[in-house]
Design a protein around this motif. Sequence first.
Motif, PDB file in Angstrom:
ATOM      1  N   ALA A   1       1.000   5.277   1.180  1.00 35.85           N
ATOM      2  CA  ALA A   1       0.316   6.263   2.021  1.00 35.85           C
ATOM      3  C   ALA A   1       1.087   7.567   1.976  1.00 35.85           C
ATOM      4  CB  ALA A   1       0.226   5.757   3.464  1.00 35.85           C
TER       5      ALA A   1
ATOM      6  N   GLY B   1       0.419 -10.513   7.029  1.00 39.76           N
ATOM      7  CA  GLY B   1      -0.146 -10.964   8.294  1.00 39.76           C
ATOM      8  C   GLY B   1       0.057  -9.886   9.345  1.00 39.76           C
ATOM      9  N   ARG B   2       0.683 -10.225  10.452  1.00 36.66           N
ATOM     10  CA  ARG B   2       0.880  -9.265  11.541  1.00 36.66           C
ATOM     11  C   ARG B   2       2.121  -8.413  11.334  1.00 36.66           C
ATOM     12  NH1 ARG B   2       1.088 -12.441  16.882  1.00 36.66           N
ATOM     13  NH2 ARG B   2       1.493 -10.372  17.703  1.00 36.66           N
ATOM     14  N   LEU B   3       2.864  -8.692  10.272  1.00 38.35           N
ATOM     15  CA  LEU B   3       4.101  -7.956  10.040  1.00 38.35           C
ATOM     16  C   LEU B   3       3.917  -6.878   8.996  1.00 38.35           C
ATOM     17  CD1 LEU B   3       6.651 -10.873   9.815  1.00 38.35           C
ATOM     18  CD2 LEU B   3       6.238  -9.321  11.718  1.00 38.35           C
ATOM     19  N   MET B   4       4.565  -5.750   9.199  1.00 34.84           N
ATOM     20  CA  MET B   4       4.556  -4.709   8.179  1.00 34.84           C
ATOM     21  C   MET B   4       5.955  -4.117   8.100  1.00 34.84           C
ATOM     22  SD  MET B   4       1.022  -2.621   8.499  1.00 34.84           S
ATOM     23  CE  MET B   4       0.935  -2.484  10.268  1.00 34.84           C
ATOM     24  N   ARG B   5       6.280  -3.602   6.931  1.00 32.79           N
ATOM     25  CA  ARG B   5       7.492  -2.808   6.795  1.00 32.79           C
ATOM     26  C   ARG B   5       7.077  -1.506   6.125  1.00 32.79           C
ATOM     27  NH1 ARG B   5      13.270  -4.644   4.612  1.00 32.79           N
ATOM     28  NH2 ARG B   5      13.485  -4.856   6.859  1.00 32.79           N
ATOM     29  N   VAL B   6       7.459  -0.404   6.737  1.00 33.62           N
ATOM     30  CA  VAL B   6       7.155   0.904   6.158  1.00 33.62           C
ATOM     31  C   VAL B   6       8.459   1.506   5.661  1.00 33.62           C
ATOM     32  CG1 VAL B   6       6.188   3.177   6.561  1.00 33.62           C
ATOM     33  CG2 VAL B   6       5.232   1.203   7.750  1.00 33.62           C
TER      34      VAL B   6
ATOM     35  N   THR C   1       0.860  -1.180   0.000  1.00 35.18           N
ATOM     36  CA  THR C   1       0.000   0.000   0.000  1.00 35.18           C
ATOM     37  C   THR C   1       0.897   1.230   0.000  1.00 35.18           C
ATOM     38  OG1 THR C   1      -1.266  -1.267   1.627  1.00 35.18           O
ATOM     39  CG2 THR C   1      -2.054   0.940   1.114  1.00 35.18           C
TER      40      THR C   1
ATOM     41  N   VAL D   1       3.982   0.716   2.343  1.00 32.33           N
ATOM     42  CA  VAL D   1       3.718  -0.210   3.439  1.00 32.33           C
ATOM     43  C   VAL D   1       3.567  -1.610   2.858  1.00 32.33           C
ATOM     44  CG1 VAL D   1       2.229  -0.729   5.389  1.00 32.33           C
ATOM     45  CG2 VAL D   1       2.455   1.636   4.596  1.00 32.33           C
ATOM     46  N   THR D   2       4.445  -2.516   3.254  1.00 34.99           N
ATOM     47  CA  THR D   2       4.339  -3.909   2.849  1.00 34.99           C
ATOM     48  C   THR D   2       3.834  -4.682   4.051  1.00 34.99           C
ATOM     49  OG1 THR D   2       6.287  -3.522   1.498  1.00 34.99           O
ATOM     50  CG2 THR D   2       5.591  -5.808   1.775  1.00 34.99           C
TER      51      THR D   2
ATOM     52  N   GLY E   1      13.919   1.933   6.452  1.00 30.74           N
ATOM     53  CA  GLY E   1      12.518   1.757   6.799  1.00 30.74           C
ATOM     54  C   GLY E   1      12.355   1.365   8.246  1.00 30.74           C
ATOM     55  N   VAL E   2      11.120   1.028   8.589  1.00 33.90           N
ATOM     56  CA  VAL E   2      10.825   0.613   9.947  1.00 33.90           C
ATOM     57  C   VAL E   2      10.056  -0.697   9.850  1.00 33.90           C
ATOM     58  CG1 VAL E   2       8.712   1.992  10.016  1.00 33.90           C
ATOM     59  CG2 VAL E   2       9.811   1.375  12.141  1.00 33.90           C
ATOM     60  N   ASP E   3      10.350  -1.628  10.749  1.00 37.07           N
ATOM     61  CA  ASP E   3       9.617  -2.890  10.815  1.00 37.07           C
ATOM     62  C   ASP E   3       8.577  -2.788  11.903  1.00 37.07           C
ATOM     63  OD1 ASP E   3      11.091  -4.139   8.816  1.00 37.07           O
ATOM     64  OD2 ASP E   3      12.681  -4.653  10.241  1.00 37.07           O
ATOM     65  N   ILE E   4       7.430  -3.389  11.660  1.00 34.50           N
ATOM     66  CA  ILE E   4       6.321  -3.235  12.604  1.00 34.50           C
ATOM     67  C   ILE E   4       5.680  -4.581  12.882  1.00 34.50           C
ATOM     68  CG2 ILE E   4       4.012  -2.238  12.911  1.00 34.50           C
ATOM     69  CD1 ILE E   4       4.924   0.176  11.336  1.00 34.50           C
TER      70      ILE E   4
ATOM     71  N   TYR F   1       5.012   7.024   1.673  1.00 36.58           N
ATOM     72  CA  TYR F   1       5.474   5.851   2.398  1.00 36.58           C
ATOM     73  C   TYR F   1       4.934   4.596   1.719  1.00 36.58           C
ATOM     74  CZ  TYR F   1       6.648   9.146   6.090  1.00 36.58           C
ATOM     75  OH  TYR F   1       7.176  10.177   6.802  1.00 36.58           O
TER      76      TYR F   1
END
Lengths: 504, 504, 168, 168
Positions: free
Chosen positions: D7, D20-25, D5, D16-17, D33-36, D14
């Motif tokens: 944003a 599931g519960r993981l994202m990387r922005v 996505t 956003v990949t 980037g930042v891992d989430i 930004y």
Amino acid sequence: MTRPLRRVLVANRGEIAVRVIRACRELGIESVAIHSEADAGAPHTVLADRAECVGPPPAAQSYLDIRRVIDAARAAGADAVHPGYGFLSENPAFADACQRSGLVFIGPPAPVIERMGSKIAARQVAGAAGVPVVPGLTPADQREEGIAGAARAIGLPVLLKASAGGGGKGMRVVRLEAELAEAIGAARREAAAAFGDGTLYVERLVERPRHVEVQVFADTHGGIVHLFERECSAQRRHQKVVEESPAPGLPPALRARMGEAAVAVAREAGYVNAGTIEFLVEGLGEDARFYFLEMNTRLQVEHPVTEAVTGLDLVHLQLQVAAGAPLSFRQEQVTQRGHAIQCRIYAEDPDAGFLPQAGRLLLYREPDGPGVRVDAGVVEGSEVTVHYDPLLAKLIVDAPTRAAALARAITALRQYPVLGIRTNIPFLVRLLGHPAMQAGQIDTGFIEREAGALTTRPTPAAAAMAVAAAAAVTGTAEQWARRDPPARDPAQLDPWVRLRGWRN
Amino acid sequence: MTRPLRRVLVANRGEIAVRVIRACRELGIESVAIHSEADAGAPHTVLADRAECVGPPPAAQSYLDIRRVIDAARAAGADAVHPGYGFLSENPAFADACQRSGLVFIGPPAPVIERMGSKIAARQVAGAAGVPVVPGLTPADQREEGIAGAARAIGLPVLLKASAGGGGKGMRVVRLEAELAEAIGAARREAAAAFGDGTLYVERLVERPRHVEVQVFADTHGGIVHLFERECSAQRRHQKVVEESPAPGLPPALRARMGEAAVAVAREAGYVNAGTIEFLVEGLGEDARFYFLEMNTRLQVEHPVTEAVTGLDLVHLQLQVAAGAPLSFRQEQVTQRGHAIQCRIYAEDPDAGFLPQAGRLLLYREPDGPGVRVDAGVVEGSEVTVHYDPLLAKLIVDAPTRAAALARAITALRQYPVLGIRTNIPFLVRLLGHPAMQAGQIDTGFIEREAGALTTRPTPAAAAMAVAAAAAVTGTAEQWARRDPPARDPAQLDPWVRLRGWRN
Amino acid sequence: MATVTEARVNGGLYTVTADGRLMRVASPAAGAGVDILTNYLGHGWLLLLVRDGVRQPAWVAEDGARRWVYCDGEVTVVELAAPAGTRRRPAAAGGLGRLTAPMPASVIRIVAAPGSRVAHGDTVLLLEAMKMELPLRAPHDAIVRAVHCQAGDLVQPDVPLVDLDPLA
Amino acid sequence: MATVTEARVNGGLYTVTADGRLMRVASPAAGAGVDILTNYLGHGWLLLLVRDGVRQPAWVAEDGARRWVYCDGEVTVVELAAPAGTRRRPAAAGGLGRLTAPMPASVIRIVAAPGSRVAHGDTVLLLEAMKMELPLRAPHDAIVRAVHCQAGDLVQPDVPLVDLDPLA
């Protein structure tokens, strides 16, 4: 002598890791959490500035693995390690490994942990300090026959304990000859699993004793103070359930002598940082006597009741003393004000033998308000796993008097919905309401003796009605949210108003 | 003389009603909530043993309607009424109506409320007690010309205040002749709306004053004590935002003299129950002087900071004194230990002129842990309406030192997500972090002067990342819950472990 | 708009009339009913019960077909009748002839091997969970017919671990 | 399984990949980037952001097409692009020529009647909410064209209350 701490690795999980991480932040120190693969995303890892994974879910391969924890501290650039309680907190090899890796161990020196961790050596220290002890020994012959022989020599009933640790793990009361063999095996296995050492200690069982412990604090400049006592007699299978300070009915003269005795033991031991001297108290009033039981060379689970009555922050003090600072107050400046009670919230089913429970916290809302403190290792939505101690959180209340503190605790527990997993909250409500607890007259055998009265209660009438209603609450939460949108138009009547009409 | 209270009607809403209801329960007293139609199902009505609807949403037709409140107390069989703060708490007609209906009013007698509620009479009382006052008067001619004339006589700048109440409602600073007319009109309308009385008081404006108040408590047996001071200089438009105790930098000799002065005023007034003597403090250090400002004849919003440092429960004391009990302690037994700070959590948008906000609390999770108390009038899911004061909750922290308390408050605020409605939490984070607040050097004009620095902050980098991620969090909560079911099989790896691999 | 449901709790029959956020629960046996206002709490509900003017809160959480209820200091878990076509979870997992783990646990030791005879109360299997030993004991005199696990296994609740043949 | 996505926040783009519960922005401008890790919290989410090893929590709540975010002590509200066919709420309610209430409020007094002339900063309408007076002031010199409310009305935000004709 002062060497400020910059970054502290917290070698623990759950509520104590959260509590230590918060204290670090409050003192401007960076924190590093460790976590097993089962704990990624757990509250202590969310709160910390950094986090390191130390292995798979079983504690022996993660939180108890000295090498992995030390490696994590190095990888994260930590300069100190706080061990919390349990896990490696009383393991001298860990304290030693920290020191050899150039990490400040936030606790006493390894040799002191080792000496006070040995029941025999600790008793010798207490004896040298002029403090009385309960008869007992660690048999040189640790085979079943050797331990059974020692038990017979001391005379039944006896208490079997893990020589290497506390907290009720590996502890067994043996009253009958026939129970000896199974109790020795079970105690040894639990001790080995919990502390990595199956060595057992055998002690004369003092009947109807009270467990009263004294918090001590020592800096690296020879300063030692005590921070008054905690009453921990409300135990189930040697696991503390409710702790309080002051100890109800403890004569002031006895309190003063116990405080002095605790400081004497700590001084004799060459102690540094936070420690607890556990005593057994036998008898009541002016006839009461106390015996040195053991020393816990770490922060206790129940340290918050001491914080509540003294106004001190024990973890702040630990960090300051570990950085080389002298204690900033003298013994006569420490005050014991009001009354504090801690209830341990366990994931266990009191109506099914206190079996530990696992599962997801579907609804978890903590009580708040005056005199209410909750130290929690979980949040709503947390998954409680099978791998670790079932302690979810601690409710600590304080109030000007013991009666007000008890009432406050019961009120708070009744406003503490934890659903999705069974907890001991209903048990705690019954325990605090029991006449003996209200009167402050309980010993360490109380909960076992009153088990029936404390664990069974017919469903209250209101609860049955609520259950019937709950069965009718259908639809998903999202559907429900849509069902009755918020009344943003102030002219729209609230359903409760309609309900009043309905009742006429 | 003692007449135990059995059932207390709490004539208020929000956090203070919750707090009083809890105190009743802790003392074994039944509680009766009142609520408007907008508040059916609000937290205070859920907690109380009983509840009565007192009318439609507007306060004037419900919480401020003396007859309806008295009728509710009678209908519920109450024997006493606790007024909380605001609403009818300083209305002598209400105290009088309670007494005439055979209800114990938990506060001072109606004539004392009336006397101390009048700025003129209160100043006369202070003068008779030998306590200095700030020049000011209530003009006999309450027309615009009369008030403007009084302002000119005292000399601009002046402060216009509602003669009938406090809390910043109806208060205006006038520095320029040209502002007088509009300020008089606005102050009068606000005073009339808030207190049902538009009479105005005109006072010399002391520049850069500190607002320091002293809590007093008097029983019905002539016992009067003070419970030390509260620093309340962090104000916005005369509305307190942050309060603390002790007042930073207050010289001990001045503190002692202010405590004695407060007791002298209360004694001269014939005071009973909890009250607060507000002082203006001018200057710093040994040169500082204090002036009697006014007396609040009720519990204050900021009473929890006094509870934290003294260990007393002020609402328990109110209920005990109202039942005729003498104070159970003497002045010299009251101690001021540690440092406490209260932050008021308001539904207002600091970046849009602090405009009050209404809406539903979509996510509301309170901070917990050591030294953290939250007194809240809302829970997750609550609907905040336009009808009442925008105070949602109060965060009270205490710690051994002021520096630790400030750090604790900031840590707690950053762990206090309130979403669905704008609040002043981000503003509070900035305010507590401001160098002047950290240094304890603020006066009542500080927030207005620093408004720019306190209300604007570029979106932090992490927050921008979080916002981008939030936009990608799609699906309903229920769908999300299904997306990744709990890993009940311990062998199943947690996604975080996968994430570590992803990062390499 | 009102819907009427019947619920059986502890053998008592309750009639629940629901209309939006309002409910009335009546029990023929208990006489008067209780009025309830339901508040949506995010991931659960807060029920406000009113009976004879006295209020009592109850918190409810949803767990599939289960409802968890906290009221008056006690937790109650109720299983709703499953819609036709779905399998209902057995009320008491494990039957007379089988032993199951009460929670996820690891197997420490098989104490009684297949074919051996056990007396009522004998430990058949030793489990461990949360650092506590959990002995599974024979509910009656029996012969061990089969053991479906081995030491070191991680076992889930409601899965048969040991089959027993009861002895008369 | 991963979805990507884009944003736009404060003018920055930004990517956003999510898996599931993981994202990387990632932000091209910001470099790394930042891992989430996303945790479900009942009625909202807790995002755990990790950047250069340093962690930061963010809480997110859902409000229709809006997301509320609390991170690093600041609240941000973001409006998602509306799916085609739905009406988007105007970014700034009220235009140059009209005055609206900033929140639900009651009207105390109409200060400037239709036809009267007001100067920049003059109070046109006096509202009250939460016991505070809220004056609606003229954003520029103008003639009052129409007033759509009267004293005592309860008014909602985003609804035009006064129309103004700007004066040059």
